[in-house]
Design a protein around this motif. Structure first.
Motif, PDB file in Angstrom:
ATOM      1  N   THR A 123      79.247  21.424 -79.645  1.00 16.80           N
ATOM      2  CA  THR A 123      80.593  21.463 -79.073  1.00 16.80           C
ATOM      3  C   THR A 123      81.644  21.401 -80.173  1.00 16.80           C
ATOM      4  N   ALA A 124      81.445  20.526 -81.156  1.00 13.31           N
ATOM      5  CA  ALA A 124      82.395  20.404 -82.265  1.00 13.31           C
ATOM      6  C   ALA A 124      82.462  21.702 -83.068  1.00 13.31           C
ATOM      7  N   ASP A 125      81.309  22.320 -83.313  1.00 15.15           N
ATOM      8  CA  ASP A 125      81.282  23.591 -84.049  1.00 15.15           C
ATOM      9  C   ASP A 125      82.005  24.691 -83.276  1.00 15.15           C
ATOM     10  N   CYS A 126      81.772  24.736 -81.980  1.00 15.80           N
ATOM     11  CA  CYS A 126      82.414  25.748 -81.136  1.00 15.80           C
ATOM     12  C   CYS A 126      83.925  25.523 -81.091  1.00 15.80           C
ATOM     13  N   LEU A 127      84.353  24.260 -80.993  1.00 16.15           N
ATOM     14  CA  LEU A 127      85.783  23.956 -81.003  1.00 16.15           C
ATOM     15  C   LEU A 127      86.423  24.342 -82.337  1.00 16.15           C
ATOM     16  N   ALA A 128      85.701  24.149 -83.418  1.00 16.00           N
ATOM     17  CA  ALA A 128      86.226  24.515 -84.734  1.00 16.00           C
ATOM     18  C   ALA A 128      86.424  26.028 -84.842  1.00 16.00           C
ATOM     19  N   ALA A 129      85.557  26.781 -84.183  1.00 17.95           N
ATOM     20  CA  ALA A 129      85.649  28.239 -84.247  1.00 17.95           C
ATOM     21  C   ALA A 129      86.658  28.802 -83.251  1.00 17.95           C
ATOM     22  N   ARG A 130      86.699  28.243 -82.045  1.00 19.38           N
ATOM     23  CA  ARG A 130      87.506  28.830 -80.968  1.00 19.38           C
ATOM     24  C   ARG A 130      88.745  28.050 -80.582  1.00 19.38           C
ATOM     25  N   GLU A 131      88.782  26.770 -80.853  1.00 21.42           N
ATOM     26  CA  GLU A 131      89.866  25.848 -80.501  1.00 21.42           C
ATOM     27  C   GLU A 131      89.890  25.477 -79.015  1.00 21.42           C
ATOM     28  N   LEU A 132      89.663  26.421 -78.139  1.00 21.79           N
ATOM     29  CA  LEU A 132      89.757  26.193 -76.698  1.00 21.79           C
ATOM     30  C   LEU A 132      88.455  26.652 -76.056  1.00 21.79           C
ATOM     31  N   ILE A 133      87.749  25.720 -75.396  1.00 20.52           N
ATOM     32  CA  ILE A 133      86.475  26.082 -74.769  1.00 20.52           C
ATOM     33  C   ILE A 133      86.388  25.520 -73.356  1.00 20.52           C
ATOM     34  N   ALA A 143      81.831  13.635 -68.529  1.00 19.60           N
ATOM     35  CA  ALA A 143      81.354  14.467 -69.633  1.00 19.60           C
ATOM     36  C   ALA A 143      82.522  14.915 -70.511  1.00 19.60           C
ATOM     37  N   ALA A 144      83.627  15.308 -69.887  1.00 14.52           N
ATOM     38  CA  ALA A 144      84.802  15.754 -70.639  1.00 14.52           C
ATOM     39  C   ALA A 144      85.346  14.616 -71.500  1.00 14.52           C
ATOM     40  N   ALA A 145      85.456  13.430 -70.927  1.00 10.97           N
ATOM     41  CA  ALA A 145      85.988  12.287 -71.673  1.00 10.97           C
ATOM     42  C   ALA A 145      85.077  11.920 -72.844  1.00 10.97           C
ATOM     43  N   LEU A 146      83.770  11.918 -72.612  1.00  5.48           N
ATOM     44  CA  LEU A 146      82.825  11.562 -73.664  1.00  5.48           C
ATOM     45  C   LEU A 146      82.831  12.583 -74.800  1.00  5.48           C
ATOM     46  N   LEU A 147      82.779  13.868 -74.459  1.00  5.46           N
ATOM     47  CA  LEU A 147      82.787  14.907 -75.490  1.00  5.46           C
ATOM     48  C   LEU A 147      84.119  14.952 -76.236  1.00  5.46           C
ATOM     49  N   ALA A 148      85.217  14.730 -75.527  1.00  7.42           N
ATOM     50  CA  ALA A 148      86.530  14.718 -76.187  1.00  7.42           C
ATOM     51  C   ALA A 148      86.613  13.559 -77.175  1.00  7.42           C
ATOM     52  N   GLU A 149      86.104  12.409 -76.784  1.00  8.39           N
ATOM     53  CA  GLU A 149      86.123  11.253 -77.669  1.00  8.39           C
ATOM     54  C   GLU A 149      85.269  11.487 -78.916  1.00  8.39           C
ATOM     55  N   LYS A 150      84.089  12.045 -78.726  1.00  2.98           N
ATOM     56  CA  LYS A 150      83.161  12.247 -79.843  1.00  2.98           C
ATOM     57  C   LYS A 150      83.599  13.367 -80.790  1.00  2.98           C
ATOM     58  N   THR A 151      84.320  14.366 -80.275  1.00  2.00           N
ATOM     59  CA  THR A 151      84.732  15.499 -81.108  1.00  2.00           C
ATOM     60  C   THR A 151      86.179  15.405 -81.578  1.00  2.00           C
ATOM     61  N   GLY A 152      86.951  14.492 -81.018  1.00  2.00           N
ATOM     62  CA  GLY A 152      88.358  14.382 -81.379  1.00  2.00           C
ATOM     63  C   GLY A 152      89.237  15.386 -80.658  1.00  2.00           C
ATOM     64  N   ALA A 153      88.709  16.011 -79.613  1.00  2.00           N
ATOM     65  CA  ALA A 153      89.453  17.031 -78.862  1.00  2.00           C
ATOM     66  C   ALA A 153      90.292  16.396 -77.754  1.00  2.00           C
ATOM     67  N   ASP A 154      91.129  17.208 -77.139  1.00  2.00           N
ATOM     68  CA  ASP A 154      91.897  16.805 -75.962  1.00  2.00           C
ATOM     69  C   ASP A 154      91.292  17.452 -74.732  1.00  2.00           C
ATOM     70  N   VAL A 155      91.251  16.715 -73.630  1.00  2.00           N
ATOM     71  CA  VAL A 155      90.832  17.286 -72.350  1.00  2.00           C
ATOM     72  C   VAL A 155      92.055  17.975 -71.759  1.00  2.00           C
ATOM     73  N   PHE A 162      90.282  21.210 -75.955  1.00  2.00           N
ATOM     74  CA  PHE A 162      91.092  21.878 -76.974  1.00  2.00           C
ATOM     75  C   PHE A 162      91.117  21.017 -78.228  1.00  2.00           C
ATOM     76  N   LEU A 163      90.896  21.652 -79.370  1.00  2.00           N
ATOM     77  CA  LEU A 163      91.016  20.993 -80.669  1.00  2.00           C
ATOM     78  C   LEU A 163      91.725  21.953 -81.609  1.00  2.00           C
ATOM     79  N   LYS A 164      92.968  21.624 -81.961  1.00  2.00           N
ATOM     80  CA  LYS A 164      93.772  22.521 -82.788  1.00  2.00           C
ATOM     81  C   LYS A 164      93.252  22.545 -84.223  1.00  2.00           C
ATOM     82  N   LYS A 165      93.184  23.742 -84.767  1.00  2.00           N
ATOM     83  CA  LYS A 165      92.805  23.907 -86.167  1.00  2.00           C
ATOM     84  C   LYS A 165      93.935  23.393 -87.047  1.00  2.00           C
ATOM     85  N   ARG A 166      93.580  23.004 -88.233  1.00  2.00           N
ATOM     86  CA  ARG A 166      94.598  22.515 -89.161  1.00  2.00           C
ATOM     87  C   ARG A 166      95.489  23.653 -89.662  1.00  2.00           C
TER      88      ARG A 166
END
Length: 97
Positions: A36-46, A61-73, A84-88
């Protein structure tokens, strides 16, 4: 943290996406978190889907994955959720956000 306007823009962008991963009846393990983290790094929005046989609800599941990857639900609807995880740099969503 996303504002309501940013969240609405991301929901619109995610509307046509197909789920890239499914959370099945097993635990959410390190392999799924890394994928999930790799996919977010490539696509930002999944978009992801939780199967009926899963131990988790879509919200859990959304809350757990968001917490572990640093993403936003962005959104949880039924058995699907959007992360969503914005690229730098060079974000495709700079105009939206």
């Amino acid at each position: 943290m996303l504002t309501s306007k940013q969240r609405a823009a991301l929901r619109r962008a995610a509307n046509g996406l197909d789920p890239v991963f499914q959370v099945g009846k097993g635990e959410i393990d390190e392999g799924l978190i890394k994928s999930t983290a790799d996919c977010l790094a490539a696509r930002e929005l999944i978009k992801m889907k939780v199967l009926e046989t899963s131990l988790y609800t879509a919200r859990e599941a959304a809350a757990l994955l968001a917490e572990k990857t640093g993403a936003d639900v962005v959104q949880v609807i039924g058995s699907k959720f959007v992360l969503f995880l914005k690229k730098r740099k060079d974000s495709a969503f700079d105009g939206l956000l």
